[in-house]
Each structure stands twice: as C-alpha cells, then as structure tokens.
Design a protein around this motif. Structure first.
Motif, PDB file in Angstrom:
ATOM      1  N   SER A   2      -1.674  -4.594 -14.608  1.00 32.29           N
ATOM      2  CA  SER A   2      -1.385  -4.629 -13.184  1.00 32.29           C
ATOM      3  C   SER A   2      -2.078  -3.461 -12.483  1.00 32.29           C
ATOM      4  CB  SER A   2       0.128  -4.560 -12.957  1.00 32.29           C
ATOM      5  OG  SER A   2       0.593  -3.277 -13.304  1.00 32.29           O
ATOM      6  N   LYS A   3      -2.223  -3.620 -11.193  1.00 32.80           N
ATOM      7  CA  LYS A   3      -2.895  -2.590 -10.399  1.00 32.80           C
ATOM      8  C   LYS A   3      -2.129  -1.264 -10.447  1.00 32.80           C
ATOM      9  CE  LYS A   3      -4.762  -1.756  -5.838  1.00 32.80           C
ATOM     10  NZ  LYS A   3      -4.920  -2.232  -4.478  1.00 32.80           N
ATOM     11  N   ASN A   4      -0.792  -1.342 -10.390  1.00 32.03           N
ATOM     12  CA  ASN A   4       0.048  -0.145 -10.431  1.00 32.03           C
ATOM     13  C   ASN A   4      -0.130   0.590 -11.756  1.00 32.03           C
ATOM     14  OD1 ASN A   4       1.945   1.674  -9.452  1.00 32.03           O
ATOM     15  ND2 ASN A   4       3.657   0.514 -10.292  1.00 32.03           N
ATOM     16  N   ARG A   5      -0.176  -0.160 -12.847  1.00 31.44           N
ATOM     17  CA  ARG A   5      -0.363   0.450 -14.172  1.00 31.44           C
ATOM     18  C   ARG A   5      -1.735   1.101 -14.270  1.00 31.44           C
ATOM     19  NH1 ARG A   5       0.620   1.421 -19.212  1.00 31.44           N
ATOM     20  NH2 ARG A   5      -0.285   0.416 -21.026  1.00 31.44           N
ATOM     21  N   ASP A   6      -2.754   0.452 -13.723  1.00 28.42           N
ATOM     22  CA  ASP A   6      -4.106   1.025 -13.720  1.00 28.42           C
ATOM     23  C   ASP A   6      -4.141   2.354 -12.972  1.00 28.42           C
ATOM     24  OD1 ASP A   6      -5.083  -1.122 -15.139  1.00 28.42           O
ATOM     25  OD2 ASP A   6      -5.862  -2.163 -13.364  1.00 28.42           O
ATOM     26  N   LEU A   7      -3.434   2.403 -11.850  1.00 23.39           N
ATOM     27  CA  LEU A   7      -3.384   3.646 -11.071  1.00 23.39           C
ATOM     28  C   LEU A   7      -2.693   4.761 -11.848  1.00 23.39           C
ATOM     29  CD1 LEU A   7      -2.537   2.254  -7.517  1.00 23.39           C
ATOM     30  CD2 LEU A   7      -4.725   3.204  -8.291  1.00 23.39           C
ATOM     31  N   LYS A   8      -1.631   4.418 -12.569  1.00 20.35           N
ATOM     32  CA  LYS A   8      -0.914   5.420 -13.363  1.00 20.35           C
ATOM     33  C   LYS A   8      -1.768   5.924 -14.519  1.00 20.35           C
ATOM     34  CE  LYS A   8       3.755   4.012 -12.193  1.00 20.35           C
ATOM     35  NZ  LYS A   8       5.019   3.460 -12.672  1.00 20.35           N
ATOM     36  N   GLN A  10      -4.995   6.031 -14.586  1.00 17.51           N
ATOM     37  CA  GLN A  10      -6.026   6.874 -13.971  1.00 17.51           C
ATOM     38  C   GLN A  10      -5.443   8.243 -13.589  1.00 17.51           C
ATOM     39  OE1 GLN A  10      -7.803   5.173 -10.476  1.00 17.51           O
ATOM     40  NE2 GLN A  10      -9.126   6.923 -10.119  1.00 17.51           N
ATOM     41  N   ALA A  11      -4.228   8.256 -13.045  1.00 23.74           N
ATOM     42  CA  ALA A  11      -3.586   9.519 -12.667  1.00 23.74           C
ATOM     43  C   ALA A  11      -3.345  10.391 -13.899  1.00 23.74           C
ATOM     44  CB  ALA A  11      -2.272   9.253 -11.935  1.00 23.74           C
ATOM     45  N   GLU A  14      -6.549  11.979 -14.952  1.00 23.40           N
ATOM     46  CA  GLU A  14      -6.905  13.105 -14.075  1.00 23.40           C
ATOM     47  C   GLU A  14      -6.083  14.347 -14.411  1.00 23.40           C
ATOM     48  OE1 GLU A  14      -6.450  11.660 -10.092  1.00 23.40           O
ATOM     49  OE2 GLU A  14      -8.155  10.277 -10.269  1.00 23.40           O
TER      50      GLU A  14
END
Length: 165
Positions: A2-8, A10-11, A14
C-alpha cells in the motif's frame, strides 16, 4: 504494497541514513515548549549544522532495529525530538544542553542519546556536552607542544640580550 506502507518504509530508510551519518544523536522530551522556543531551538541547531526533528517513535524503533542499536525502547514513548549531530560527537549534546541552561527550560529534557551504535543515558549525554570539542582539544595539544619551544626561545633571547649588554 500500500501507499502508506511505502511511505513508512521510505521514512525508516531516511531515519537509518540520518543515524548512520550522525556522530551523535540526542533524544529529548519536548512537551510544554512554546512555538517561539521550538523556533529558536531549530534556528540554533541550523546555525550549528545540527538537525533537530520530531519523528514517530515507532519508525525510529524500526530504524534502530535495522542498525542493531538496543537499549532505547524505554525512551521512545511520548513526544520526542531527535537532534542529529554532524561534524563532532559533542556538537548536538552541547547545543541542546546550552539551550536548556540558557533559557532555563524545565519543559525540554534530555532523555538519552546515541553515539555510534551505543545507547547513552542522560549522564553520558551531559558528559559529552561538557567535553571540549575536537577543535578545542587540538588547540590545547598545539599549545602544549609549542609551550616548551616558546620557553626555550625566550631563554635564548634573554641570554643573547645579556651578552649584548
């Protein structure tokens, strides 16, 4: 994924990068700070090439797990700010400690830190803040090395003046 999981993911990546690049990290509890105080702290951090940021504790825990850094789980509760020091191990602890002392803040507290892959308690972070920076230590070393030579030059100069008189 999911998009939310991808963002996490990536975070977390970082945060892992920031942890790898930081000489030291100070973890602070900041609840009760005013907007003006946070702005002043962020400004002071930027001026000293230190990164002050508020991160989600769960994402930091995942990043720490990735780097095999343990001993900080108890600190990662409630609102935390993370101060990533760049060029010197003592830089981030000094900035936070001096900001707390200068502004007499009870609402900003150092709760722990990281140096390399080692977890630090509050006392260790405050000891780092009291340690002279690398530049100060090098200047002291140069002063110690030059002192005997300088003394020799003055003694030789006095001998030369006595012979001339």
């Amino acid at each position: 994924m999911s998009k939310n999981r991808d963002l996490k993911v990536q975070a977390v990546a970082e945060i892992v990068e920031q942890l790898k690049n930081a000489e030291s990290v100070v973890i602070c509890s900041y609840s009760g700070l005013t907007v003006e105080q946070v702005t002043a702290l962020r400004k002071e951090c930027r001026e000293n090439e230190v990164n002050y940021c508020v991160l989600k504790n769960r994402l930091v825990k995942r990043a720490l797990d990735e780097l095999n850094i343990t001993g900080l789980d108890d600190l990662l509760n409630g609102p935390n700010a993370f101060v990533f020091g760049g060029k010197d191990v003592t830089n981030a602890p000094k900035i936070i400690n001096s900001f707390i002392e200068k502004n007499k803040l009870a609402s900003l507290k150092i709760t722990g830190g990281i140096m390399g892959t080692e977890a630090l308690d509050v006392k260790a972070v405050k000891d780092l803040a009291a340690t002279p920076s690398r530049e100060e230590l090098l200047a002291t070393l140069v002063g110690c090395l030059i002192s005997p030579v300088s003394s020799l030059v003055s003694v030789l100069d006095e001998i030369a003046e006595k012979k001339a008189a």
